[in-house]
Design a protein around this motif. Structure first.
Motif, short mmCIF file in Angstrom:
data_model
loop_
_atom_site.label_atom_id
_atom_site.label_comp_id
_atom_site.label_asym_id
_atom_site.label_seq_id
_atom_site.Cartn_x
_atom_site.Cartn_y
_atom_site.Cartn_z
N LYS A 297 -10.92 -22.42 -0.16
CA LYS A 297 -11.74 -21.31 0.32
C LYS A 297 -11.62 -21.19 1.84
N LYS B 104 -8.43 -19.55 2.68
CA LYS B 104 -8.53 -18.11 2.43
C LYS B 104 -9.33 -17.43 3.51
N SER B 105 -10.41 -18.09 3.95
CA SER B 105 -11.28 -17.45 4.94
C SER B 105 -10.58 -17.36 6.29
N LYS B 106 -9.46 -18.10 6.46
CA LYS B 106 -8.69 -17.96 7.69
C LYS B 106 -7.72 -16.80 7.60
N GLY B 107 -7.66 -16.16 6.44
CA GLY B 107 -6.76 -15.02 6.26
C GLY B 107 -5.37 -15.42 5.79
N MET B 108 -5.24 -16.65 5.29
CA MET B 108 -3.93 -17.06 4.78
C MET B 108 -3.64 -16.30 3.50
N SER B 109 -2.37 -15.98 3.30
CA SER B 109 -2.00 -15.20 2.12
C SER B 109 -2.09 -16.08 0.88
N MET C 57 -16.73 -11.46 2.93
CA MET C 57 -15.39 -12.01 3.13
C MET C 57 -14.47 -11.70 1.97
N LEU D 143 -14.55 -13.21 -0.81
CA LEU D 143 -14.14 -14.50 -1.34
C LEU D 143 -14.74 -14.76 -2.72
N GLU E 295 -6.55 -9.96 4.24
CA GLU E 295 -5.97 -11.12 4.91
C GLU E 295 -5.93 -10.94 6.41
N ARG F 210 -9.89 -11.39 7.51
CA ARG F 210 -10.42 -12.75 7.41
C ARG F 210 -9.83 -13.63 8.51
N GLY F 211 -10.66 -14.39 9.15
CA GLY F 211 -10.18 -15.31 10.15
C GLY F 211 -9.93 -14.63 11.48
N MET G 55 -15.54 -17.79 8.94
CA MET G 55 -16.57 -18.33 8.05
C MET G 55 -16.58 -19.86 8.12
N GLY H 15 -4.28 -20.10 11.73
CA GLY H 15 -4.85 -18.78 11.94
C GLY H 15 -4.32 -18.15 13.22
N LYS I 295 -0.87 -16.84 12.69
CA LYS I 295 -0.84 -15.65 11.84
C LYS I 295 -1.42 -14.41 12.54
N HIS I 296 -2.61 -14.59 13.14
CA HIS I 296 -3.30 -13.39 13.63
C HIS I 296 -2.95 -13.04 15.06
#
Lengths: 311, 342, 307
Positions: free
Chosen positions: A205, A208-213, B55, B57, B86, B89-90, B95, B117, B120-121
């Motif tokens: 979770k 996922k909450s970090k935005g990982m695919s 989120m 989730l 995606e 989130r983050g 979160m 993160g 990616k972001h």
């Protein structure tokens, strides 16, 4: 790290000592063995055995001789094939077995993990049920039956493979498949339940909450953690492949160590039985050590230099 | 202050093999910049589902959006695809979870978990992400961050792990931070440290925080506004002072009564009798009606409307209707008492 | 929200009975009842039980149905394909495969069940004692088990068979020598876990004796995992029997265990595949039945699986 390995090697040596001792006394007790008091041998062999084992010495001297020889991998002459040393037989046949064994481990691990992950990702859907029904079937079909089924379908009916020949890589495919069936099915089930556990865990979770695919979450975060139980199954896996090779090599006529072992049992070739058992034990103990070391690398929570057996 | 997030009439349900569980029913609230909104309620009140819905989730299926919207940056999050989520989130919404012992990946270094993160972001290189990671660990008060960043979660204590979680969640400077029971699994002394840290970081970064908790003690020290949830609904919202010193809803009274205080020597804690409603078959009227000591005929039949007793305080209770009998809050509520915040 | 039309009458206070709202929603079910409910829903496991019952019935009566004898050689009718006379055909010595299959079932099931049963008895005693006393006793007992299980199970069984000679009972003994370890570990783990739980502490503080604790509290609570391991031990023993017989180390002639039959049929595989089919099929079917029952039991008994 070095200290840990030393410790493990000491433990292995202790186990080996116990195994050698146990086999020695078992063979002493076996009826008709060269070590038993009422033995039946040709005079030529008697002489050879006398040289190798000192058959007329008191038992404790025989035992110490045997221990000393075992350390140098000298198990004396074959009891049945005059003029052949046990170690020669092992060294001649082992290459076939190691190729077959590694192939089977590769198939079982690769496909088992693949099916397990697939089933977990399709949890409670058709793909999951199909994969798990196949896995239960795989566990329920003994390797020697699987071998005959494969042989009947692919070698006899379809004529795609030779029935019992060991010349090219092609010839190893059927026996390796048969050998891999049960562990494959077992790994698939293990992998599925461990993957399901991991996928419902909190850190998934978080990922996922970090935005990982979904792909990264499943494979980078999930797979590595889900692999841990499979890695600890590697020890039993090696043992299973090893004993499985007894029948598989017999069925497919592969001149490997497994079929030599079976032949030595049917012939009551006691020196070969003892030598092979000790050899198998060394093999198994070393592979378990390697597996534990791998486990320590994959799971940082296992402190390899800490006390204890490492598990 | 600017509104960053607004949840409108959100309803979320779960399909179970027996029936549809209506976990969140018609919930609305706004969140502003620099603000901490606490969502308070007992377990099963729908507060965590609300947070996880923002989120996205909530596993779907079995979960599903039944209605309503979650507006963030003028866009409805309930309509976003998984791929679009995606990149939110983050980056825009971070979160942190309840149990720091299980919410970090045990086979990955803390540094990598922070860097993921950022790479990616913010398209950072591995090196830049590492440098930023060290900064973040320092920011959340982890001593010796250069060494710590290379360690694995099991080498951290519980409080340290939660700090690392906060660093991960705040890595990309999100506009909103959702903290789902962030201190519940921690020792009391560590709880205070983590709450202090969140307050300080909010001052520095201006992040809006949604704090999910069942612990009113946590709320008093941290939140600006409070939404009290019960049976999948928000039964009362207000500023933290209004909720603590001028609550209007009997459930809020009950919650306050069951909270231990330093100064109530010898007084008994007042438990709320009864158990929460079965959300597979929620009551037609007020969810609290079955446990409410002031229940009236209307309560069981009709869901109360929201009565606004100030610009910020809204309460869903028929007692506030002018035709209802006047009920005084219980004595232990210190009406108009000293302020929580200075 | 639309304001409903309410009258003053709607604002009459109601009296509520709190005892009413304290009533637990939904019926509470006991552990075993609940497990049974879940198990009953598992169609695969129920099919497994049906298959096992049929196999058991045939193992007892099957050999007599065909009117043929499993050991009668009839060299005039060797290698006959399945027909009205010989339902499963005959083998290379002209023996009726149908009769041999069910005699084999009797032997295979007997070996499997006996070995599993002995494993369990030794395993439970060893594991319960080790787990209950803990400390040094536990350490020595478990170290002993570790050493025994260091070698592959089948290798040990084979060596023992070499020393002890062929035979049904020597095979069972050889299997039990290392077979109990798994069960002992499971029981020990359960006992260790339960020992620390509060109700055990509670009954100990009420003055219950050690043996009473062991058998009144611990054993019933470990019954679930024991049952699961039992159902998964039987197919393992049947497999081992077949494996050993296949190697020529198992059941001596002329007794027809399934392993012996598969081994004998292998030579004729190319021309008479049906000779292999019947014993192989029933080995797989039996193992499958036990495996699905074991899986079903595990899912039913594991409270985590509760839905």
């Amino acid at each position: 790290m070095a200290k840990y390995i030393m410790k493990r090697i000491a433990y292995i040596l202790l186990s080996l000592y116990l195994i050698i001792t146990a086999t020695f006394f078992l063979m002493q007790a076996a009826p008709g063995s060269p070590f038993a008091s009422e033995r039946k041998m040709t005079p030529a062999l008697e002489k050879q055995m006398e040289e190798a084992y000192g058959l007329n010495d008191p038992i404790h001297e025989q035992y110490i001789d045997y221990l000393v020889n075992a350390i140098t991998f000298d198990f004396g002459p074959s009891f049945k094939y005059v003029g052949q040393d046990v170690m020669d037989i092992i060294l001649r046949s082992f290459p076939y077995s190691i190729v077959l064994g590694l192939e089977a481990i590769f198939i079982a691990l690769g496909l088992g993990v693949l099916f397990g992950v697939f089933a977990a990702l399709k949890h409670n859907r058709f793909g999951d049920y199909t994969a798990m029904v196949i896995a239960v079937l795989g566990i329920s079909v003994p390797s020697f039956i699987m071998a005959t089924i494969l042989q009947y379908i692919f070698a006899i009916q379809l004529d795609l493979f030779s029935v019992a020949r060991m010349e090219s890589f092609w010839d190893t495919i059927l026996p390796a498949l048969a050998l891999a069936t049960t562990p494959l099915a077992f790994i698939a089930r293990l992998m599925r339940s461990s993957m399901l556990d991991v996928l419902s865990s909190d850190y998934i979770k978080t990922a996922k909450s970090k935005g990982m695919s979904q792909r990264i979450v499943t494979y980078k975060h999930g797979l590595r953690n889900a692999m841990l139980p499979v890695i600890s199954y590697m020890g039993p896996l090696v043992a299973g492949i090893l004993t499985g090779s007894f029948v598989i090599e017999k069925i497919f006529g592969i001149p490997g160590l497994g079929s030599e072992f079976v032949t030595s049992i049917t012939n009551r070739d006691y020196t070969v039985i003892m030598g092979t058992t000790v050899f198998y034990s060394v093999l198994l103990l070393i592979s378990i050590l390697i597996v534990d070391l791998i486990y320590g690398i994959v799971d940082p929570r296992i402190k390899i230099n800490a006390k204890g057996g490492g598990k | 202050m600017k509104k960053v997030l607004s949840v409108n009439n959100l309803s979320v349900s779960f399909d179970t093999y027996r029936s549809e569980v209506k976990a969140v029913r018609d919930v609305s609230f706004d969140l502003h910049e620099q603000e901490t909104l606490a969502i308070v309620g007992e377990s099963g009140s729908g507060k965590s589902v609300t947070a996880q819905s923002i989120m996205r989730l909530v596993p779907m299926p079995p979960g599903k959006f039944v209605g309503g919207s979650i507006i963030f940056n003028d866009e409805d999050l309930t309509e976003k695809s998984e791929k679009q989520m995606e990149s939110i989130r983050g980056k825009d919404i971070g979160m942190i979870f309840q149990d720091p012992m299980t919410s970090l990946n045990p086979t990955m270094t803390i540094g990598k978990q922070i860097a993921e993160g950022l790479i990616k972001h913010q398209n950072m290189s591995k090196n830049d992400a590492h440098v930023r990671g060290v900064e973040l660990l320092k920011l959340v008060g982890i001593p010796n961050p250069e060494k710590r960043i290379k360690q694995y979660p099991h080498e951290f204590s519980g409080g340290m792990r939660q700090r690392a979680m906060i660093a991960i969640a705040l890595a990309c400077n999100p506009k909103v931070l959702i903290a789902d029971e962030p201190t519940t699994a921690l020792d009391v002394t560590i709880q205070a440290q983590i709450l202090d840290l969140m307050r300080e970081l909010q001052k520095e970064t201006g992040t809006a925080i949604i704090l999910i908790t069942h612990d009113l003690g946590v709320v008093a020290n941290t939140a600006h506004r409070v939404a009290v949830m019960y049976g999948g609904k928000i039964v009362e919202t207000g500023s933290v002072d209004e909720i603590f010193y001028n609550p209007k809803h009997p459930y809020t009274w009950g919650l306050l009564g069951s909270m231990p205080k330093l100064d109530n020597h010898g007084e008994e804690l007042k438990a709320i009798p009864g158990s929460p409603p079965d959300l597979a078959d929620p009551p037609k009227g007020c969810p609290f009606a079955a446990r409410c000591p002031y229940v009236m005929k209307a309560c069981g039949e009709h869901m109360p409307a929201y009565y606004e007793s100030s610009e910020t305080q809204k309460t869903a209770c028929w007692l506030l209707d002018e035709r209802a009998p006047k009920v005084e809050p219980p004595e232990f509520i210190n009406v108009g008492g000293s302020k929580v915040h200075g | 929200m639309a304001q409903p039309n309410l009258t003053s009458a709607d604002f009459e206070p109601l009296h509520i009975d709190h005892a009413e709202s304290e009533k637990i929603v939904g019926e509470s079910t006991s552990y075993w009842k609940d497990a049974w409910r879940r198990f009953r829903k598992n169609k695969l496991a129920l099919t497994g039980i049906t298959i096992l019952l049929l196999l058991g019935f045939m193992a007892i009566f099957g050999a007599d149905i065909s009117g043929e004898d499993y050991r009668t050689n009839d060299l005039m009718s060797t290698n006959i394909a399945p027909s009205a006379d010989h339902w499963f055909g005959t083998d290379t010595l002209g023996r009726d495969i149908f009769a041999r299959t069910w005699d084999g079932a009797r032997i295979s099931l007997f070996i499997g069940l006996t070995a599993a049963f002995l494993d369990i008895i030794i395993g439970i005693i060893w594991g319960a004692v080790s787990g209950y006393f803990g400390g040094r006793v536990d350490e020595y007992m478990m170290r002993f088990a570790d050493i025994l299980s260091g070698l592959p199970y089948l290798l040990v069984v084979i060596l023992l068979m070499v020393v002890m000679g062929e035979g049904i009972w020597t095979m069972i003994i050889a299997m039990v020598v290392t077979g109990w370890i798994n069960m002992a570990r499971i029981v020990r783990g359960q006992v260790m876990q339960l020992r620390s739980e509060e109700y055990v502490l509670a009954s100990r503080s009420l003055g219950a004796s050690s043996s009473r604790l062991l058998f009144k509290h611990l054993v019933p609570n470990t019954l679930g995992p024991i049952l699961v391991t039992l159902t998964l031990t039987v197919p393992n023993a049947i497999f081992t029997e077949a494996f050993l017989s296949f190697l020529g180390l198992g059941v001596p002639m002329p007794d027809p265990s399934w392993g012996v039959m598969t081994s004998e049929a292998l030579g004729a595989l190319q021309y008479y595949p049906y000779q292999l089919f019947f014993p192989a099929f029933f080995i797989c079917l039996t193992m499958l039945a036990f495996n699905v029952i074991g899986d079903g039991l595990r899912d039913a008994l594991d409270p985590k699986e509760r839905k």
